[in-house]
Motif scaffolding. Sequence first.
Motif, short mmCIF file in Angstrom:
data_model
loop_
_atom_site.label_atom_id
_atom_site.label_comp_id
_atom_site.label_asym_id
_atom_site.label_seq_id
_atom_site.Cartn_x
_atom_site.Cartn_y
_atom_site.Cartn_z
N ASP A 112 8.74 -6.77 -5.19
CA ASP A 112 8.77 -6.57 -3.74
C ASP A 112 10.16 -6.14 -3.28
O ASP A 112 10.30 -5.25 -2.44
N SER A 166 6.22 2.20 -1.84
CA SER A 166 5.20 1.23 -2.18
C SER A 166 5.42 0.77 -3.62
O SER A 166 6.04 1.48 -4.43
N LYS A 167 4.94 -0.41 -3.94
CA LYS A 167 5.11 -0.93 -5.30
C LYS A 167 4.42 -0.02 -6.32
O LYS A 167 4.95 0.22 -7.41
N GLY A 217 0.56 2.29 -0.70
CA GLY A 217 1.21 3.34 0.07
C GLY A 217 0.29 4.08 1.01
O GLY A 217 0.45 5.28 1.26
N THR A 236 -0.46 -4.22 -10.28
CA THR A 236 -0.16 -3.28 -9.19
C THR A 236 -0.62 -1.88 -9.55
O THR A 236 -1.20 -1.17 -8.72
N ALA A 266 0.01 -1.71 1.72
CA ALA A 266 1.43 -1.47 1.44
C ALA A 266 1.67 -1.21 -0.03
O ALA A 266 2.48 -0.34 -0.40
N ALA A 267 1.00 -1.96 -0.90
CA ALA A 267 1.17 -1.78 -2.34
C ALA A 267 0.74 -0.39 -2.79
O ALA A 267 1.33 0.20 -3.70
#
Length: 265
Positions: free
Chosen positions: A183, A192-193, A97, A140, A94-95
């Motif tokens: 988040d 995404s982050k 993408g 990140t 998720a981070a």
Amino acid sequence: MSGMRLAQLGDHPGFEVASATLGGHAFERHSHDEFVISANLRGEERVWLDGRSFEAGPGTLTSYNPGQIQGGGVADGQPWQFVSLYVAPEPLAAALGVARVEFERPAERLPALAVAMADAVERVLCGDGFVRQRGEERLTLLLAEVAQAMGVRLPRQADAADGRIAELQEWLAADLARQPSLDEMAAHLGLSKFHLLRSFQRRVGLSPRQWAMQLRTRRAQSLLRVGLPATEVAHVLGFADQSHLNRHFRAAYGLSPGSYQRALG
């Protein structure tokens, strides 16, 4: 000082960081449910991974997929220093993408990236909340560099994300005391982050938290100018306390809030 320091990153379980200084230590063969990414800073580590062995000296990044059998360490009496990230599969995907992540290469010598990763981990382990948040942002972005170095292809979403940055700036400026997490910002924009941070920095030149902090100090200057006490200014704008306001105000304008008000006299 020997030992290991640990901290959870972000709002939810599934992302932890560690900084270790050990001597003559070895880990028995084991596995993790998470991805493990380590940066060796000092010592000559001998790694065992899924039936093969290799050396990972200073400046080497190692990556382990969930479930891989790993072990290793340094010789007796040898100092060893490293930092590690432990990221569950879903949060990592998720981070970044992507739908799925798998590291293809277990080790790469990348000294500059190892040092940057160590610096970001130290920020996360710091007692200052703003410094911890900056460490999270830095990690990140570094996760994407590490993933690409280890053979993960990332999608190009930054162009599409650029148009959402003004929306995020308006959202942050509407309530500076709120201070949403990374988040929450990513969820607000549906990004995404990693892509949020990359797009924001490319367009604005700062991270979202840095941008919000400079706006917070700018508004503090306006409130101090009309005579509001520094303690009240800190409260209204969401600073942890007056010393927190003092630190960031001095960094931005070269003098403390009190000195600023006295100078206006």
